[in-house]
Write an enzyme that holds these catalytic residues in place. Structure first.
Site, PDB file in Angstrom:
ATOM      1  CB  ILE A  11     -38.846  39.340  38.891  1.00  0.00           C
ATOM      2  CG1 ILE A  11     -38.656  40.109  37.589  1.00  0.00           C
ATOM      3  CG2 ILE A  11     -37.623  38.463  39.206  1.00  0.00           C
ATOM      4  CD1 ILE A  11     -37.584  41.191  37.643  1.00  0.00           C
ATOM      5  N   GLY A  32     -31.195  35.834  47.185  1.00  0.00           N
ATOM      6  CA  GLY A  32     -32.173  36.840  46.761  1.00  0.00           C
ATOM      7  C   GLY A  32     -32.770  36.542  45.399  1.00  0.00           C
ATOM      8  CB  VAL A  33     -33.915  38.843  42.729  1.00  0.00           C
ATOM      9  CG1 VAL A  33     -32.690  39.592  42.260  1.00  0.00           C
ATOM     10  CG2 VAL A  33     -34.938  38.720  41.616  1.00  0.00           C
ATOM     11  CG  ASP A  34     -27.981  35.769  41.213  1.00  0.00           C
ATOM     12  OD1 ASP A  34     -28.315  35.246  40.143  1.00  0.00           O
ATOM     13  OD2 ASP A  34     -26.790  35.933  41.559  1.00  0.00           O
ATOM     14  CB  SER A 117     -27.977  47.840  44.556  1.00  0.00           C
ATOM     15  OG  SER A 117     -26.873  47.504  43.758  1.00  0.00           O
ATOM     16  CB  THR A 118     -32.877  47.809  47.234  1.00  0.00           C
ATOM     17  OG1 THR A 118     -33.749  46.793  46.692  1.00  0.00           O
ATOM     18  CG2 THR A 118     -32.754  48.965  46.266  1.00  0.00           C
ATOM     19  N   GLY A 119     -31.234  44.833  48.194  1.00  0.00           N
ATOM     20  CA  GLY A 119     -31.342  43.717  49.138  1.00  0.00           C
ATOM     21  C   GLY A 119     -30.048  43.605  49.923  1.00  0.00           C
ATOM     22  CB  VAL A 120     -27.491  40.902  49.945  1.00  0.00           C
ATOM     23  CG1 VAL A 120     -26.132  40.643  50.542  1.00  0.00           C
ATOM     24  CG2 VAL A 120     -28.431  39.764  50.329  1.00  0.00           C
ATOM     25  CE1 TYR A 121     -23.911  42.114  46.550  1.00  0.00           C
ATOM     26  CE2 TYR A 121     -24.082  43.311  44.502  1.00  0.00           C
ATOM     27  CZ  TYR A 121     -23.623  42.225  45.203  1.00  0.00           C
ATOM     28  OH  TYR A 121     -22.868  41.264  44.565  1.00  0.00           O
TER      29      TYR A 121
HETATM   30  P1  ADP Z   1     -28.726  42.823  45.623  1.00  0.00           P
HETATM   31  O1  ADP Z   1     -27.598  41.882  45.961  1.00  0.00           O
HETATM   32  O2  ADP Z   1     -28.535  43.515  44.288  1.00  0.00           O
HETATM   33  O3  ADP Z   1     -29.055  43.742  46.733  1.00  0.00           O
HETATM   34  P2  ADP Z   1     -31.035  41.079  46.252  1.00  0.00           P
HETATM   35  O4  ADP Z   1     -31.494  39.910  45.471  1.00  0.00           O
HETATM   36  O5  ADP Z   1     -30.507  40.833  47.628  1.00  0.00           O
HETATM   37  O6  ADP Z   1     -29.953  41.830  45.319  1.00  0.00           O
HETATM   38  O7  ADP Z   1     -32.204  42.125  46.340  1.00  0.00           O
HETATM   39  C1  ADP Z   1     -32.626  42.948  45.266  1.00  0.00           C
HETATM   40  C2  ADP Z   1     -34.125  43.166  45.352  1.00  0.00           C
HETATM   41  O8  ADP Z   1     -34.791  42.030  44.793  1.00  0.00           O
HETATM   42  C3  ADP Z   1     -34.671  43.320  46.762  1.00  0.00           C
HETATM   43  O9  ADP Z   1     -35.615  44.394  46.751  1.00  0.00           O
HETATM   44  C4  ADP Z   1     -35.391  42.000  47.021  1.00  0.00           C
HETATM   45  O10 ADP Z   1     -36.479  42.155  47.908  1.00  0.00           O
HETATM   46  C5  ADP Z   1     -35.889  41.686  45.628  1.00  0.00           C
HETATM   47  N1  ADP Z   1     -36.269  40.287  45.330  1.00  0.00           N
HETATM   48  C6  ADP Z   1     -35.879  39.140  45.923  1.00  0.00           C
HETATM   49  N2  ADP Z   1     -36.462  38.079  45.337  1.00  0.00           N
HETATM   50  C7  ADP Z   1     -37.252  38.569  44.337  1.00  0.00           C
HETATM   51  C8  ADP Z   1     -38.139  37.988  43.366  1.00  0.00           C
HETATM   52  N3  ADP Z   1     -38.321  36.659  43.291  1.00  0.00           N
HETATM   53  N4  ADP Z   1     -38.791  38.822  42.511  1.00  0.00           N
HETATM   54  C9  ADP Z   1     -38.614  40.160  42.565  1.00  0.00           C
HETATM   55  N5  ADP Z   1     -37.786  40.766  43.443  1.00  0.00           N
HETATM   56  C10 ADP Z   1     -37.130  39.982  44.322  1.00  0.00           C
END
Ligand code: ADP
Length: 170
Positions: A11, A32-34, A117-121
């Site tokens: 993203i 993660g994405v954050d 929310s579908t990663g660590v959460y």
């Molecule tokens: P949360 O804490 O809301 O679960 P995460 O970042 O752990 O957030 O995961 C949310 C989603 O983002 C997951 O599906 C993960 O695979 C995805 N993700 C991680 N990095 C990226 C990225 N660079 N671009 C798009 N999606 C990502």
């Protein structure tokens, strides 16, 4: 033109008006994405986020995108999955609708979401994708903007799930 696009990719690379960050309540970065968004946006994003005083679960706040190709980042805090009886669905739906509302207020034309929310959460992926797609479809029925919504899938599994869910509802 189809208003919804489902793609696989990172993203942080997308040249859209706004990308959505799956943030935590501190808004001070994380994994993660954050983490990826903060790394790509540069340290100015963290400085800016410090002034926002955090964000409640289900709410959303907007910042500039700084070094990102995207002009804006909409930070939203998804629910942690605790079995499903703790308002998780309602809160996840709020993440999508509040993000779309902010995009609309800012006249944003194109917006990309990760799978909040579908990663660590730990939110179950198929259920989360149903909420994502349905909430966005409902919003687009009633509003002209955004014109383009991209669901960004970070794994082949996510891509498959989103395509299946989208087929079912569109
Ligand atoms: P949360 O804490 O809301 O679960 P995460 O970042 O752990 O957030 O995961 C949310 C989603 O983002 C997951 O599906 C993960 O695979 C995805 N993700 C991680 N990095 C990226 C990225 N660079 N671009 C798009 N999606 C990502």
């Amino acid at each position: 033109m189809n208003k919804i696009k489902i793609i696989s990719g990172d993203i942080t690379k997308l040249d859209v008006d706004a990308i959505v960050n799956a943030a935590n309540r501190s808004l001070l970065g994380g994994g993660g994405v954050d983490g990826a968004i903060h790394r790509a946006a540069g340290p100015e994003l963290l400085d800016y986020c410090r002034s926002l005083g955090g964000c409640e679960t289900g709410e959303a706040k907007i910042t500039p995108g700084f070094n990102l190709p995207a002009k804006w980042v909409i930070h939203t805090v998804g629910p942690v999955w605790r079995g499903g009886d703790n308002r998780e669905a309602e809160l996840l739906q709020s993440c999508y609708s509040n993000s779309m509302n902010i995009a609309h207020e800012k006249s944003i034309k194109s917006i990309a979401f990760p799978a909040i929310s579908t990663g660590v959460y730990g939110y179950p992926k198929p259920q989360a994708a149903e909420i994502a797609v349905n909430t966005v479809l409902k919003f687009l029925k009633d509003h002209q903007l955004p014109q383009q919504v991209i669901f960004t899938c970070f794994s082949p599994e996510d891509l498959e799930i989103y395509n299946q869910v989208y087929k079912k509802y569109s």
